[in-house]
Design an enzyme around this catalytic site. Sequence first.
Site, PDB file in Angstrom:
ATOM      1  N   HIS A  76       0.816  -1.217   0.000  1.00  0.00           N
ATOM      2  CA  HIS A  76       0.000   0.000   0.000  1.00  0.00           C
ATOM      3  C   HIS A  76       0.848   1.266   0.000  1.00  0.00           C
ATOM      4  O   HIS A  76       0.431   2.293  -0.524  1.00  0.00           O
ATOM      5  CB  HIS A  76      -0.970  -0.014   1.196  1.00  0.00           C
ATOM      6  CG  HIS A  76      -2.156  -0.897   0.961  1.00  0.00           C
ATOM      7  ND1 HIS A  76      -3.437  -0.534   1.243  1.00  0.00           N
ATOM      8  CD2 HIS A  76      -2.236  -2.136   0.428  1.00  0.00           C
ATOM      9  CE1 HIS A  76      -4.262  -1.514   0.905  1.00  0.00           C
ATOM     10  NE2 HIS A  76      -3.549  -2.505   0.421  1.00  0.00           N
ATOM     11  N   VAL A 130       1.368   4.041  -4.014  1.00  0.00           N
ATOM     12  CA  VAL A 130       0.999   5.453  -4.059  1.00  0.00           C
ATOM     13  C   VAL A 130       2.289   6.245  -4.264  1.00  0.00           C
ATOM     14  O   VAL A 130       2.985   6.604  -3.322  1.00  0.00           O
ATOM     15  CB  VAL A 130       0.286   5.892  -2.771  1.00  0.00           C
ATOM     16  CG1 VAL A 130      -0.247   7.311  -2.925  1.00  0.00           C
ATOM     17  CG2 VAL A 130      -0.860   4.950  -2.474  1.00  0.00           C
ATOM     18  N   HIS A 159      -2.294 -13.029  -0.682  1.00  0.00           N
ATOM     19  CA  HIS A 159      -3.465 -13.439   0.079  1.00  0.00           C
ATOM     20  C   HIS A 159      -3.404 -14.900   0.506  1.00  0.00           C
ATOM     21  O   HIS A 159      -4.421 -15.489   0.854  1.00  0.00           O
ATOM     22  CB  HIS A 159      -4.745 -13.137  -0.708  1.00  0.00           C
ATOM     23  CG  HIS A 159      -5.023 -11.667  -0.813  1.00  0.00           C
ATOM     24  ND1 HIS A 159      -6.115 -11.139  -1.424  1.00  0.00           N
ATOM     25  CD2 HIS A 159      -4.321 -10.596  -0.361  1.00  0.00           C
ATOM     26  CE1 HIS A 159      -6.085  -9.809  -1.351  1.00  0.00           C
ATOM     27  NE2 HIS A 159      -5.001  -9.457  -0.730  1.00  0.00           N
TER      28      HIS A 159
END
Length: 236
Positions: free
Chosen positions: A40, A44, A110
């Site tokens: 994350h 960005v 995941h």
Amino acid sequence: MPNYYDYACPQAIPTIRKAIRNAIANERRMAASLIRLHFHDCFVQGCDGSVLLKDTPWFTGEQTALQNNNSIRGMEIIDAAKQAVRLFVRESSHVQIYLHLQLETLPRAHTVGQAQCVTFRNRIYNETNIDPGFAIHRRCGCPSDNAGNGNLAPLDPVTPYTFDNKYYKNLMQKKGLLHSDQVLFNGGETDGIVAGYSRDSSSFYADFAAAMVKMGDISPLTGSLGQIRKICSAIN
Ligand code: HEM
């Protein structure tokens, strides 16, 4: 520059390694949370620690972005490591745009970690491309009303703490927990990738490692274009 801290601050990497080992020894899930934190942050505008920035009246950072709010974990580990070595975090000044890269083909982690009921409720109650037994099992811990939004379930119920390719096998049995997981195996063009990873774990490991390195290379601003923060959570 991968060896930047070798000369800028030789204690940095050993100190960070120790902080991470301690954190995982205290709570196994933290390994997954830190992988997600890295993702994350990097997506960005680069791996610049911008995810650590707290909101101010004139600045909205990433922590309250929909994808992160009440969800992203592990910031305190970075802070603890930073305090130990006075490590400065480089950052870029604009942090509000999520890059839309080819997320479908980026191998996800995941296979470890957990998700909150609010992120998979719709899937287990309303979707049809889900194994019925799996859906019923998951409904136990995730009521259909808004109660229990934060209740957790493992992203990979078969081997929740082992980084392996079971996640891909689960998808082929319609046991993906998140909607965004199951779309990877739902009659579309990524079916082949999922089938390949489920057959051959070494290809998943190799692709995942390469993707993480590539992601880590999404550079922060350098020189006068960015700034080295004195406090992790605030712009200088
Ligand atoms: C389109 C791409 C992706 C979507 C939509 C997505 C979505 C999510 C969601 C909804 C959660 C649960 C969060 C919560 O309930 O608080 C989650 C957890 C997680 N994600 Fe992803 N993810 C994506 C890609 C990735 C990638 C590329 C990685 C790693 C490189 C990753 C690693 C993780 C990990 C490790 C967790 C568990 C974190 C924990 O237990 O604290 N994800 N993701």
